[in-house]
Design an enzyme around this catalytic site. Structure first.
Site, PDB file in Angstrom:
ATOM      1  N   SER A   1       0.855  -1.187   0.000  1.00  9.95           N
ATOM      2  CA  SER A   1       0.000   0.000   0.000  1.00  9.95           C
ATOM      3  C   SER A   1       0.888   1.232   0.000  1.00  9.95           C
ATOM      4  O   SER A   1       2.096   1.154   0.271  1.00  9.95           O
ATOM      5  CB  SER A   1      -0.906   0.003   1.234  1.00  9.95           C
TER       6      SER A   1
ATOM      7  N   ASP B   1       0.138  -0.373  -4.747  1.00  7.92           N
ATOM      8  CA  ASP B   1      -1.321  -0.397  -4.887  1.00  7.92           C
ATOM      9  C   ASP B   1      -1.951   0.913  -4.413  1.00  7.92           C
ATOM     10  O   ASP B   1      -1.457   1.560  -3.477  1.00  7.92           O
ATOM     11  CB  ASP B   1      -1.883  -1.571  -4.076  1.00  7.92           C
TER      12      ASP B   1
ATOM     13  N   ASP C   1      -4.546   5.563  -8.386  1.00  9.84           N
ATOM     14  CA  ASP C   1      -5.943   5.594  -7.985  1.00  9.84           C
ATOM     15  C   ASP C   1      -6.447   7.035  -8.085  1.00  9.84           C
ATOM     16  O   ASP C   1      -6.330   7.818  -7.159  1.00  9.84           O
ATOM     17  CB  ASP C   1      -6.110   5.071  -6.559  1.00  9.84           C
TER      18      ASP C   1
ATOM     19  N   GLU D   1      -8.099   2.800 -12.479  1.00 11.76           N
ATOM     20  CA  GLU D   1      -9.395   2.403 -11.913  1.00 11.76           C
ATOM     21  C   GLU D   1     -10.476   3.403 -12.279  1.00 11.76           C
ATOM     22  O   GLU D   1     -10.249   4.613 -12.305  1.00 11.76           O
ATOM     23  CB  GLU D   1      -9.292   2.296 -10.391  1.00 11.76           C
TER      24      GLU D   1
ATOM     25  N   HIS E   1     -13.194  -3.572  -0.428  1.00 16.08           N
ATOM     26  CA  HIS E   1     -12.021  -3.814   0.401  1.00 16.08           C
ATOM     27  C   HIS E   1     -12.481  -4.135   1.818  1.00 16.08           C
ATOM     28  O   HIS E   1     -13.499  -3.637   2.277  1.00 16.08           O
ATOM     29  CB  HIS E   1     -11.127  -2.565   0.441  1.00 16.08           C
ATOM     30  N   GLY E   2     -11.729  -4.959   2.503  1.00 20.72           N
ATOM     31  CA  GLY E   2     -12.081  -5.296   3.875  1.00 20.72           C
ATOM     32  C   GLY E   2     -12.854  -6.594   3.957  1.00 20.72           C
ATOM     33  O   GLY E   2     -12.778  -7.445   3.074  1.00 20.72           O
TER      34      GLY E   2
END
Length: 271
Positions: free
Chosen positions: A41, A73, A95, A125, A169-170
Protein backbone atom coordinates in the site's frame (compact mmCIF):
# COMPACT_ATOMS: atom_id res chain seq x y z
CA UNK A 1 12.15 -10.89 -15.79
CA UNK A 2 8.91 -11.21 -17.77
CA UNK A 3 5.85 -9.32 -16.51
CA UNK A 4 2.86 -11.10 -15.03
CA UNK A 5 0.57 -10.14 -17.91
CA UNK A 6 2.43 -12.74 -19.98
CA UNK A 7 1.60 -15.51 -17.50
CA UNK A 8 -0.85 -18.09 -18.74
CA UNK A 9 -2.92 -18.05 -15.55
CA UNK A 10 -4.31 -15.35 -13.33
CA UNK A 11 -1.84 -14.25 -10.64
CA UNK A 12 -2.74 -13.54 -7.01
CA UNK A 13 -1.45 -10.31 -5.45
CA UNK A 14 -0.99 -10.32 -1.68
CA UNK A 15 -0.55 -7.16 0.38
CA UNK A 16 2.52 -7.44 2.61
CA UNK A 17 4.14 -5.00 5.03
CA UNK A 18 7.64 -6.28 5.84
CA UNK A 19 10.32 -8.87 5.04
CA UNK A 20 8.65 -11.62 7.08
CA UNK A 21 5.19 -11.31 5.52
CA UNK A 22 6.79 -11.19 2.07
CA UNK A 23 8.86 -14.28 2.83
CA UNK A 24 5.77 -16.21 3.96
CA UNK A 25 3.92 -15.44 0.73
CA UNK A 26 6.95 -16.30 -1.39
CA UNK A 27 7.39 -19.59 0.48
CA UNK A 28 3.74 -20.40 -0.28
CA UNK A 29 4.31 -19.69 -3.97
CA UNK A 30 7.46 -21.80 -4.02
CA UNK A 31 5.71 -24.73 -2.33
CA UNK A 32 3.34 -25.12 -5.31
CA UNK A 33 5.56 -23.58 -8.00
CA UNK A 34 3.31 -20.59 -8.73
CA UNK A 35 4.21 -16.99 -9.60
CA UNK A 36 3.00 -14.33 -7.19
CA UNK A 37 2.69 -10.56 -6.80
CA UNK A 38 3.64 -8.79 -3.57
CA UNK A 39 1.71 -5.56 -3.09
CA UNK A 40 2.57 -2.60 -0.92
CA UNK A 41 0.00 0.00 0.00
CA UNK A 42 1.10 3.61 -0.28
CA UNK A 43 1.36 3.93 3.51
CA UNK A 44 3.52 0.82 3.84
CA UNK A 45 5.69 1.83 0.90
CA UNK A 46 6.49 5.17 2.52
CA UNK A 47 7.60 3.45 5.73
CA UNK A 48 9.98 0.95 4.15
CA UNK A 49 13.45 1.14 2.67
CA UNK A 50 12.21 0.46 -0.85
CA UNK A 51 15.57 -0.23 -2.49
CA UNK A 52 16.63 -2.71 0.19
CA UNK A 53 13.24 -4.41 0.04
CA UNK A 54 13.50 -4.69 -3.75
CA UNK A 55 16.91 -6.33 -3.40
CA UNK A 56 15.60 -8.78 -0.80
CA UNK A 57 12.60 -9.84 -2.91
CA UNK A 58 14.74 -10.31 -6.01
CA UNK A 59 17.33 -12.39 -4.15
CA UNK A 60 14.78 -14.52 -2.30
CA UNK A 61 12.72 -15.17 -5.44
CA UNK A 62 15.86 -16.26 -7.28
CA UNK A 63 16.84 -18.56 -4.41
CA UNK A 64 13.37 -20.17 -4.42
CA UNK A 65 13.26 -20.25 -8.24
CA UNK A 66 9.91 -18.45 -8.57
CA UNK A 67 8.62 -15.38 -10.38
CA UNK A 68 7.76 -12.60 -7.92
CA UNK A 69 6.72 -9.07 -8.80
CA UNK A 70 6.32 -5.94 -6.70
CA UNK A 71 3.24 -3.75 -7.11
CA UNK A 72 2.41 -0.35 -5.58
CA UNK A 73 -1.32 -0.40 -4.89
CA UNK A 74 -3.88 2.43 -4.64
CA UNK A 75 -1.51 5.37 -4.90
CA UNK A 76 -2.84 8.89 -5.41
CA UNK A 77 0.53 10.62 -5.30
CA UNK A 78 2.53 10.80 -8.53
CA UNK A 79 5.81 11.46 -6.70
CA UNK A 80 5.42 8.25 -4.69
CA UNK A 81 4.73 6.42 -7.96
CA UNK A 82 7.88 7.99 -9.44
CA UNK A 83 9.90 6.77 -6.47
CA UNK A 84 8.52 3.23 -6.79
CA UNK A 85 9.42 3.20 -10.48
CA UNK A 86 12.96 4.32 -9.66
CA UNK A 87 13.26 1.70 -6.90
CA UNK A 88 12.39 -1.15 -9.23
CA UNK A 89 8.73 -1.89 -8.58
CA UNK A 90 7.27 -3.86 -11.49
CA UNK A 91 3.88 -2.18 -11.56
CA UNK A 92 2.02 0.73 -10.01
CA UNK A 93 -1.62 1.62 -9.55
CA UNK A 94 -2.72 5.20 -9.96
CA UNK A 95 -5.94 5.59 -7.98
CA UNK A 96 -7.58 8.68 -9.48
CA UNK A 97 -11.07 7.18 -9.23
CA UNK A 98 -12.23 9.99 -6.93
CA UNK A 99 -11.42 12.57 -9.63
CA UNK A 100 -13.58 13.50 -12.58
CA UNK A 101 -13.31 11.09 -15.48
CA UNK A 102 -11.29 13.57 -17.56
CA UNK A 103 -8.91 14.27 -14.67
CA UNK A 104 -8.51 10.53 -14.21
CA UNK A 105 -7.65 10.16 -17.89
CA UNK A 106 -5.08 12.97 -17.82
CA UNK A 107 -3.40 11.71 -14.64
CA UNK A 108 -3.32 8.15 -15.96
CA UNK A 109 -1.69 9.32 -19.19
CA UNK A 110 1.01 11.14 -17.25
CA UNK A 111 1.73 8.08 -15.08
CA UNK A 112 1.85 5.80 -18.13
CA UNK A 113 4.41 8.12 -19.75
CA UNK A 114 6.48 8.12 -16.57
CA UNK A 115 6.29 4.38 -15.85
CA UNK A 116 6.62 2.96 -19.34
CA UNK A 117 10.02 4.62 -19.78
CA UNK A 118 11.29 2.12 -17.21
CA UNK A 119 9.17 -0.82 -18.38
CA UNK A 120 6.82 -0.55 -15.41
CA UNK A 121 3.18 -1.59 -15.81
CA UNK A 122 0.34 0.78 -14.92
CA UNK A 123 -3.03 -0.10 -13.39
CA UNK A 124 -5.93 2.37 -13.47
CA UNK A 125 -9.39 2.40 -11.91
CA UNK A 126 -12.87 3.68 -12.74
CA UNK A 127 -15.59 3.69 -10.09
CA UNK A 128 -14.60 3.75 -6.43
CA UNK A 129 -14.42 0.38 -4.73
CA UNK A 130 -16.15 0.40 -1.36
CA UNK A 131 -14.25 -0.14 1.90
CA UNK A 132 -10.97 0.93 3.46
CA UNK A 133 -7.65 0.43 1.70
CA UNK A 134 -4.69 2.00 3.51
CA UNK A 135 -5.88 5.59 4.21
CA UNK A 136 -8.48 5.59 1.42
CA UNK A 137 -12.04 5.26 2.75
CA UNK A 138 -14.99 4.81 0.39
CA UNK A 139 -18.43 4.45 1.98
CA UNK A 140 -20.68 4.54 -1.08
CA UNK A 141 -21.50 1.22 -2.72
CA UNK A 142 -21.17 2.15 -6.39
CA UNK A 143 -21.02 0.09 -9.55
CA UNK A 144 -18.84 1.48 -12.34
CA UNK A 145 -20.81 3.02 -15.19
CA UNK A 146 -20.33 1.27 -18.53
CA UNK A 147 -20.34 4.56 -20.45
CA UNK A 148 -17.60 5.91 -18.18
CA UNK A 149 -15.59 2.72 -18.62
CA UNK A 150 -15.91 2.95 -22.39
CA UNK A 151 -15.04 6.66 -22.47
CA UNK A 152 -12.03 6.12 -20.21
CA UNK A 153 -10.60 3.22 -22.21
CA UNK A 154 -11.15 5.01 -25.51
CA UNK A 155 -8.94 7.84 -24.29
CA UNK A 156 -6.20 6.10 -22.33
CA UNK A 157 -4.61 2.64 -22.46
CA UNK A 158 -3.31 1.40 -19.10
CA UNK A 159 -1.79 -2.06 -18.90
CA UNK A 160 -4.41 -3.17 -16.37
CA UNK A 161 -7.83 -1.90 -15.43
CA UNK A 162 -9.94 -2.14 -12.27
CA UNK A 163 -13.59 -1.21 -11.91
CA UNK A 164 -16.12 -1.35 -9.10
CA UNK A 165 -18.44 -4.29 -9.80
CA UNK A 166 -19.86 -4.90 -6.32
CA UNK A 167 -16.53 -5.86 -4.80
CA UNK A 168 -15.19 -4.20 -1.63
CA UNK A 169 -12.02 -3.81 0.40
CA UNK A 170 -12.08 -5.30 3.88
CA UNK A 171 -14.37 -7.98 5.30
CA UNK A 172 -17.62 -8.73 3.45
CA UNK A 173 -20.80 -8.82 5.51
CA UNK A 174 -22.70 -11.63 3.86
CA UNK A 175 -22.26 -12.66 0.25
CA UNK A 176 -21.57 -9.71 -2.08
CA UNK A 177 -23.68 -9.15 -5.17
CA UNK A 178 -21.04 -9.08 -7.86
CA UNK A 179 -21.85 -7.71 -11.29
CA UNK A 180 -19.86 -10.09 -13.46
CA UNK A 181 -21.28 -8.37 -16.53
CA UNK A 182 -18.91 -5.45 -15.84
CA UNK A 183 -15.92 -7.78 -16.28
CA UNK A 184 -17.48 -9.25 -19.42
CA UNK A 185 -18.17 -5.77 -20.79
CA UNK A 186 -14.52 -4.76 -20.36
CA UNK A 187 -13.50 -7.92 -22.23
CA UNK A 188 -15.87 -7.00 -25.08
CA UNK A 189 -14.46 -3.51 -25.64
CA UNK A 190 -10.73 -3.97 -24.95
CA UNK A 191 -7.93 -6.51 -24.55
CA UNK A 192 -6.69 -4.68 -21.43
CA UNK A 193 -6.51 -7.10 -18.49
CA UNK A 194 -8.97 -6.75 -15.60
CA UNK A 195 -7.93 -6.56 -11.94
CA UNK A 196 -10.19 -7.81 -9.14
CA UNK A 197 -9.90 -5.79 -5.94
CA UNK A 198 -11.40 -6.97 -2.66
CA UNK A 199 -10.58 -10.64 -3.16
CA UNK A 200 -10.43 -11.35 0.59
CA UNK A 201 -13.41 -13.24 1.94
CA UNK A 202 -14.86 -14.34 -1.38
CA UNK A 203 -16.02 -17.97 -1.45
CA UNK A 204 -14.04 -20.52 -3.43
CA UNK A 205 -16.95 -20.77 -5.84
CA UNK A 206 -16.95 -17.04 -6.54
CA UNK A 207 -13.16 -16.95 -6.75
CA UNK A 208 -13.10 -19.82 -9.23
CA UNK A 209 -15.72 -18.07 -11.36
CA UNK A 210 -13.61 -14.90 -11.35
CA UNK A 211 -10.30 -16.50 -12.27
CA UNK A 212 -11.95 -18.42 -15.08
CA UNK A 213 -12.70 -15.11 -16.80
CA UNK A 214 -10.17 -14.90 -19.60
CA UNK A 215 -9.48 -11.19 -19.00
CA UNK A 216 -8.98 -11.46 -15.22
CA UNK A 217 -5.21 -11.47 -14.74
CA UNK A 218 -4.74 -10.20 -11.18
CA UNK A 219 -6.72 -10.77 -7.96
CA UNK A 220 -5.87 -8.74 -4.87
CA UNK A 221 -5.81 -10.24 -1.36
CA UNK A 222 -5.15 -7.91 1.56
CA UNK A 223 -7.43 -8.39 4.56
CA UNK A 224 -6.95 -12.16 4.67
CA UNK A 225 -3.18 -11.71 5.01
CA UNK A 226 -3.77 -9.51 8.06
CA UNK A 227 -6.34 -11.95 9.48
CA UNK A 228 -3.85 -14.82 9.12
CA UNK A 229 -1.39 -12.78 11.16
CA UNK A 230 -4.10 -12.11 13.75
CA UNK A 231 -5.02 -15.80 14.03
CA UNK A 232 -1.38 -16.66 14.63
CA UNK A 233 -1.12 -14.11 17.44
CA UNK A 234 -4.23 -15.53 19.15
CA UNK A 235 -2.85 -19.05 18.70
CA UNK A 236 0.34 -17.94 20.45
CA UNK A 237 -1.77 -16.60 23.31
CA UNK A 238 -3.76 -19.85 23.58
CA UNK A 239 -0.59 -21.95 23.58
CA UNK A 240 1.12 -19.79 26.19
CA UNK A 241 3.89 -18.76 23.81
CA UNK A 242 3.48 -15.12 24.83
CA UNK A 243 3.92 -15.85 28.53
CA UNK A 244 7.09 -14.32 29.96
CA UNK A 245 8.64 -17.63 30.99
CA UNK A 246 8.07 -19.21 27.55
CA UNK A 247 8.42 -16.22 25.22
CA UNK A 248 10.71 -16.65 22.25
CA UNK A 249 10.31 -14.15 19.38
CA UNK A 250 11.30 -16.78 16.81
CA UNK A 251 8.41 -19.02 17.94
CA UNK A 252 5.93 -16.20 17.38
CA UNK A 253 7.44 -15.41 13.98
CA UNK A 254 7.19 -19.07 12.96
CA UNK A 255 3.47 -19.20 13.84
CA UNK A 256 2.80 -16.01 11.86
CA UNK A 257 4.85 -17.23 8.91
CA UNK A 258 3.02 -20.56 8.80
CA UNK A 259 -0.44 -18.94 9.07
CA UNK A 260 0.22 -16.56 6.18
CA UNK A 261 1.81 -19.34 4.12
CA UNK A 262 -1.22 -21.63 4.58
CA UNK A 263 -3.67 -18.91 3.59
CA UNK A 264 -1.69 -17.83 0.51
CA UNK A 265 -1.10 -21.41 -0.59
CA UNK A 266 -4.82 -22.20 -0.33
CA UNK A 267 -5.62 -19.24 -2.59
CA UNK A 268 -3.00 -20.10 -5.17
CA UNK A 269 -4.08 -23.74 -5.26
CA UNK A 270 -7.35 -22.52 -6.84
CA UNK A 271 -5.29 -21.85 -9.95
Amino acid sequence: MNNYLTEQDCVFAFNIWDFNSARAVMDAAASIHKPVILQTSTGIYRKMDARTFRQFVSAYAAARNIHVWLHLDHCRDVETIRDAVECGWNSVMLDASSCSINENIDLTKSVIELAHKSGVLVEAEVGQIKGTEDDILVTEDKIADKEEISYFLQNVKPDMFAAAFGNAHGIYKGSPRLHFEIIDYVAEITDIQFVVHGGSGLSHEIMERLIQKTNVKKVNISTEVKMAYRRAVFLCMEQGILEADQFQPISVEEKIHDAILRMAKEKMELL
